[in-house]
Write a protein that holds these residues in place. Structure first.
Motif: not given
Length: 389
Positions: A59-62, A80-83, A153-156
Motif C-alpha cells: 500500500h506504499e507506491f507511486m 506522476r502521482v503518489v497514492v 496527488r501529482v508530485v513535482p
C-alpha cells in the motif's frame, strides 16, 4: 505483469499475474515506479491478518498514470502521482469528515458499524486482505487505483520518487500520531517503536515544535537511525517496560510524557510468558507496548495508537485509563487529510523522508526483502523496491 503475491504465512513470491484493468469510470491504471514494504504488511506475512487466497500486497507506491477512466477529471496519462494508502470515495459521510479510513463505499462486502474481528470492518486498503476490500496492492508493475478523483496527488518533477514515496503512508501516519496528540510546541513526546512509522512520528514531533522527543525500541541500530535522523533522545528497551517508564519519568520531572505514541502494535518482541498468556486468552500478539504507553504518559496526557491491533484483549488497563484521565486515540491514519500539507513540507525542505531508507532492491528480490525486514537483520529499517529492475 510481475508482482509480489502472498501465498500464506511466510510465503511471498515474485509471480506473473494478469495486468489490472479499469473497472469503474473513475479508475486509473498506474505504472508503479517505486514501492515499499510497510510494517503493516508484516502482519499479513506473519499470518496475524489471515488472507486465504493469493493477493498482491503493498500500500506504499507511486508511479506514472498509464490509463484513465472517462470520469477522471484532473489527471491524465503521463502524470506522476503518489497514492494515499486508504481507498476512499471522497463523497460519503466519513470522507467528508476527514476520516477516509472509514469510507462507507470502498469495502462493500465487509463494511459495517460494529468493527468486529472478522465482520463489519472499515474502509478498504490497498493490498490488505479481503476483509479490507480485496484490492490488489502496489508491490507490482501496475496497479488499479479506484476513486482517482479523490486519492492520487501529482508530485513535482524536480523531486525524486524517494523524496515523496513515504507520503503514501508512513509520513502521514507518523504525523497523525502527533496531530492526535495535539502537539502545539513545548511538549515531551515519547514514541514506542523506532521503525519507519516511529521515525516519521519523531520527525513530525520536531515539525510541530516538541521540546523533547524520546524514542524507545528493543533494537539498538534502529534507535541509532532515529537519533541520526531526528536528534531524538533514545531508550533501549532491554529488561521490560518498568525500566523504560522510569527513564521517561526521570526525563519529565516524574510526571511522564505529555504524549505517548504506540508505533508498534500487536506484534512486538515477546517472551515466553507473553506468548503463553496470549494462547490462553485466544489472543493474537500482545498489548504490552500500549500498556507501556499508558504508564509512561502523564496524567491527563494523550496516547496515540498507530500500531495495528486486530483483535480484542483481556486485562485492558481501564482503571489506569480512568484514574489518570488519559485521552486515547487510534485507527487508520487519515492520509488524505494531511498529504497536501506534508507534500508542501517536503517541497520547502522542512523535512527529509528518504534518509530512513537502508535497502534498495528489485521487486524480484521480494522474498529476501520481506525476510530481512521482518527479522530486522542487515541493519534493515526501510526497503524500497523497483518493479522494473
Amino acid at each position: 505483469m510481475k508482482a509480489a503475491v502472498i501465498h500464506g504465512p511466510g510465503s511471498i513470491q515474485y509471480d506473473t499475474v494478469e495486468d489490472p484493468k479499469l473497472k469503474q469510470r473513475d479508475d486509473i491504471i498506474l505504472k508503479v515506479t517505486s514501492t515499499a514494504i510497510c510494517g503493516s504488511d508484516l502482519h499479513i506475512y506473519s499470518g496475524g491478518f489471515p488472507q486465504p487466497r493469493p493477493m498482491v500486497l503493498g500500500h506504499e507506491f507511486m508511479g506514472i498514470i498509464e490509463e484513465v477512466g472517462p470520469d477522471v477529471k484532473h489527471l491524465k496519462p503521463g502524470d506522476r502521482v503518489v497514492v494515499p494508502f486508504p481507498i476512499a470515495c471522497g463523497n460519503c459521510f466519513f470522507c467528508n469528515h476527514d476520516v477516509p479510513g472509514n469510507c462507507e463505499h470502498s469495502n462493500p462486502e465487509h463494511y459495517g458499524p460494529e468493527g468486529g474481528i472478522l465482520t463489519e470492518k472499515g474502509g478498504a486498503l490497498f493490498g490488505y486482505t479481503d476483509l479490507y476490500g480485496g484490492y490488489d496492492g502496489g508491490q507490482a508493475q501496475y496497479v488499479r487505483v479506484p476513486y482517482a478523483n479523490f486519492g492520487p496527488r501529482v508530485v513535482p518533477e524536480n523531486l525524486t520518487d524517494e523524496q515523496v514515496l513515504f507520503l503514501t503512508d508512513i509520513f502521514p501516519t507518523g504525523y497523525t500520531g502527533v496531530d492526535w496528540g495535539e502537539v502545539k510546541g513545548g511538549e515531551t513526546v515519547a514514541i514506542f517503536g523506532s521503525g519507519p512509522v516511529g521515525i516519521m512520528a519523531a520527525k513530525s514531533a520536531v515539525l510541530r515544535g516538541a521540546a523533547q522527543v524520546i524514542v524507545v525500541d528493543t533494537v539498538q541500530y534502529r534507535l541509532d537511525k532515529a537519533a541520526a535522523s531526528t536528534g531524538c533522545t533514545t531508550i533501549l528497551w532491554e529488561d521490560g517496560p518498568k525500566e523504560v517508564v522510569e527513564q521517561i519519568r526521570a526525563l519529565t520531572q516524574g510526571r511522564g510524557a505529555d504524549v505517548c505514541i504506540d508505533a508498534v502494535g500487536f506484534e512486538p518482541d515477546r517472551g515466553l510468558i507473553d506468548r503463553v498468556k496470549a494462547t490462553i486468552n485466544f489472543e493474537k500478539g500482545s498489548t504490552k507496548v500500549l500498556e507501556a504507553c499508558m504508564s509512561a504518559v502523564r496524567r491527563s496526557g494523550i496516547v496515540s495508537v498507530l500500531g495495528v491491533y486486530g483483535v480484542n484483549y483481556d486485562n485492558f488497563p481501564l482503571g489506569q485509563f480512568f484514574d489518570k484521565g488519559i485521552t486515547l486515540r487510534g485507527g487508520q491514519a487519515p492520509a488524505h487529510k494531511h498529504i497536501d500539507k506534508l507534500l508542501e513540507y517536503v517541497v520547502q525542505g522542512k523535512v527529509q523522508l528518504d534518509d530512513i531508507i537502508t535497502h534498495r532492491l528489485p521487486l524480484s528480490d521480494i522474498a529476501h526483502a520481506y525476510d530481512i525486514f521482518k527479522k530486522r537483520v542487515d541493519g534493515c529499517v526501510k526497503v524500497v523496491l523497483d518493479p522494473w529492475s
